[in-house]
Design a protein around this motif. Structure first.
Motif, PDB file in Angstrom:
ATOM      1  N   ALA A 122       0.877  -1.399  -0.037  1.00 60.38           N
ATOM      2  CA  ALA A 122       0.057   0.061   0.069  1.00 60.38           C
ATOM      3  C   ALA A 122       0.817   1.451   0.038  1.00 60.38           C
ATOM      4  CB  ALA A 122      -0.826  -0.145   1.214  1.00 60.38           C
ATOM      5  N   PHE A 123       2.058   1.070   0.279  1.00 61.36           N
ATOM      6  CA  PHE A 123       2.819   2.303   0.529  1.00 61.36           C
ATOM      7  C   PHE A 123       3.990   2.437  -0.627  1.00 61.36           C
ATOM      8  CE2 PHE A 123       1.826   1.634   4.923  1.00 61.36           C
ATOM      9  CZ  PHE A 123       1.196   2.711   5.141  1.00 61.36           C
ATOM     10  N   ILE A 124       3.838   1.344  -1.721  1.00 57.58           N
ATOM     11  CA  ILE A 124       4.612   1.599  -2.754  1.00 57.58           C
ATOM     12  C   ILE A 124       4.510   2.875  -3.529  1.00 57.58           C
ATOM     13  CG2 ILE A 124       5.292   0.467  -5.072  1.00 57.58           C
ATOM     14  CD1 ILE A 124       4.936  -2.227  -3.815  1.00 57.58           C
ATOM     15  N   GLY A 125       5.600   3.624  -3.642  1.00 60.71           N
ATOM     16  CA  GLY A 125       5.578   4.826  -4.437  1.00 60.71           C
ATOM     17  C   GLY A 125       5.273   5.828  -3.727  1.00 60.71           C
ATOM     18  N   THR A 126       4.716   5.999  -2.594  1.00 56.90           N
ATOM     19  CA  THR A 126       4.311   7.190  -1.630  1.00 56.90           C
ATOM     20  C   THR A 126       5.196   7.505  -0.439  1.00 56.90           C
ATOM     21  OG1 THR A 126       3.158   5.800  -0.439  1.00 56.90           O
ATOM     22  CG2 THR A 126       1.975   6.772  -2.141  1.00 56.90           C
ATOM     23  N   LEU A 127       5.612   6.501  -0.012  1.00 59.48           N
ATOM     24  CA  LEU A 127       6.521   6.881   1.302  1.00 59.48           C
ATOM     25  C   LEU A 127       7.765   5.955   1.070  1.00 59.48           C
ATOM     26  CD1 LEU A 127       4.169   7.098   4.346  1.00 59.48           C
ATOM     27  CD2 LEU A 127       5.084   8.934   3.126  1.00 59.48           C
ATOM     28  N   SER A 128       8.269   5.581  -0.071  1.00 57.20           N
ATOM     29  CA  SER A 128       9.067   4.476  -0.157  1.00 57.20           C
ATOM     30  C   SER A 128      10.553   4.935   0.080  1.00 57.20           C
ATOM     31  CB  SER A 128       8.921   3.938  -1.697  1.00 57.20           C
ATOM     32  OG  SER A 128       9.297   5.001  -2.462  1.00 57.20           O
ATOM     33  N   SER A 129      10.697   6.345   0.034  1.00 58.90           N
ATOM     34  CA  SER A 129      11.962   6.850   0.033  1.00 58.90           C
ATOM     35  C   SER A 129      12.338   6.828   1.914  1.00 58.90           C
ATOM     36  CB  SER A 129      12.142   8.253  -0.421  1.00 58.90           C
ATOM     37  OG  SER A 129      11.473   9.123   0.062  1.00 58.90           O
ATOM     38  N   ILE A 130      11.691   6.705   2.625  1.00 61.09           N
ATOM     39  CA  ILE A 130      11.802   6.680   4.193  1.00 61.09           C
ATOM     40  C   ILE A 130      11.502   5.354   4.656  1.00 61.09           C
ATOM     41  CG2 ILE A 130      11.365   9.159   4.494  1.00 61.09           C
ATOM     42  CD1 ILE A 130       8.532   8.304   5.598  1.00 61.09           C
ATOM     43  N   THR A 131      12.155   4.978   5.819  1.00 60.24           N
ATOM     44  CA  THR A 131      12.399   3.815   6.423  1.00 60.24           C
ATOM     45  C   THR A 131      11.368   3.537   7.645  1.00 60.24           C
ATOM     46  OG1 THR A 131      14.371   4.251   7.771  1.00 60.24           O
ATOM     47  CG2 THR A 131      14.683   2.924   5.661  1.00 60.24           C
ATOM     48  N   SER A 132      11.219   4.739   8.023  1.00 56.84           N
ATOM     49  CA  SER A 132      10.025   4.646   9.129  1.00 56.84           C
ATOM     50  C   SER A 132       8.709   5.552   8.568  1.00 56.84           C
ATOM     51  CB  SER A 132      10.528   5.165  10.381  1.00 56.84           C
ATOM     52  OG  SER A 132      10.955   6.560  10.162  1.00 56.84           O
ATOM     53  N   TYR A 133       7.736   5.445   9.357  1.00 53.58           N
ATOM     54  CA  TYR A 133       6.450   5.910   8.994  1.00 53.58           C
ATOM     55  C   TYR A 133       6.144   6.880   9.726  1.00 53.58           C
ATOM     56  CZ  TYR A 133       6.753   2.793   5.240  1.00 53.58           C
ATOM     57  OH  TYR A 133       6.919   1.820   4.166  1.00 53.58           O
ATOM     58  N   PRO A 134       5.188   8.096   9.287  1.00 56.96           N
ATOM     59  CA  PRO A 134       5.160   9.177  10.216  1.00 56.96           C
ATOM     60  C   PRO A 134       4.083   8.919  11.504  1.00 56.96           C
ATOM     61  CG  PRO A 134       3.742   9.301   8.141  1.00 56.96           C
ATOM     62  CD  PRO A 134       4.679   8.178   8.042  1.00 56.96           C
ATOM     63  N   THR A 135       4.430   9.468  12.573  1.00 54.03           N
ATOM     64  CA  THR A 135       3.520   9.136  13.628  1.00 54.03           C
ATOM     65  C   THR A 135       3.164  10.417  14.023  1.00 54.03           C
ATOM     66  OG1 THR A 135       5.242   7.827  14.501  1.00 54.03           O
ATOM     67  CG2 THR A 135       3.860   8.638  16.170  1.00 54.03           C
ATOM     68  N   PHE A 136       1.867  10.628  14.200  1.00 55.82           N
ATOM     69  CA  PHE A 136       1.258  11.940  14.404  1.00 55.82           C
ATOM     70  C   PHE A 136       0.714  12.349  15.732  1.00 55.82           C
ATOM     71  CE2 PHE A 136       0.282  10.253  10.006  1.00 55.82           C
ATOM     72  CZ  PHE A 136       0.512  11.349   9.179  1.00 55.82           C
ATOM     73  N   ILE A 137       0.864  13.504  16.263  1.00 53.86           N
ATOM     74  CA  ILE A 137       0.586  13.778  17.556  1.00 53.86           C
ATOM     75  C   ILE A 137      -0.380  15.113  17.036  1.00 53.86           C
ATOM     76  CG2 ILE A 137       2.601  13.285  18.575  1.00 53.86           C
ATOM     77  CD1 ILE A 137       3.822  16.021  18.200  1.00 53.86           C
ATOM     78  N   GLY A 138      -0.944  15.617  18.476  1.00 53.96           N
ATOM     79  CA  GLY A 138      -1.838  16.739  18.570  1.00 53.96           C
ATOM     80  C   GLY A 138      -1.641  17.844  17.457  1.00 53.96           C
ATOM     81  N   GLY A 139      -0.177  18.324  17.336  1.00 56.21           N
ATOM     82  CA  GLY A 139       0.102  19.492  16.826  1.00 56.21           C
ATOM     83  C   GLY A 139       0.611  19.036  15.341  1.00 56.21           C
ATOM     84  N   GLY A 140       0.674  17.925  14.854  1.00 55.67           N
ATOM     85  CA  GLY A 140       1.459  17.314  13.748  1.00 55.67           C
ATOM     86  C   GLY A 140       2.025  16.278  13.608  1.00 55.67           C
TER      87      GLY A 140
END
Length: 66
Positions: free
Chosen positions: A46-64
């Motif tokens: 599901a992440f092919i071509g979208t977040l493929s250049s990073i090894t860890s995925y975003p973690t969201f908190i209240g401010g961003g």
């Protein structure tokens, strides 16, 4: 879609539109993080071509993002 817009849509689905909310923003951000990590675990394609250049995925908190 921005995370804030996502939270607004989730509130509509949950019928949680009146302040005080039943679910805090922090709790909804936490559930979004769990969903992203579960999606990566179950369907890494599901992440092919979208977040493929990073090894860890975003973690969201209240401010961003964390």
């Amino acid at each position: 879609m921005l995370v804030g817009e996502f939270i607004t849509q989730v509130r509509r689905i949950l019928n949680d539109l009146d302040v005080p909310y039943r679910y805090t923003d922090d709790h909804l951000y936490e559930l979004l993080n769990v969903a992203i990590h579960d999606l990566k675990r179950v369907r890494p394609d599901a992440f092919i071509g979208t977040l493929s250049s990073i090894t860890s995925y975003p973690t969201f908190i209240g401010g961003g993002m964390l």
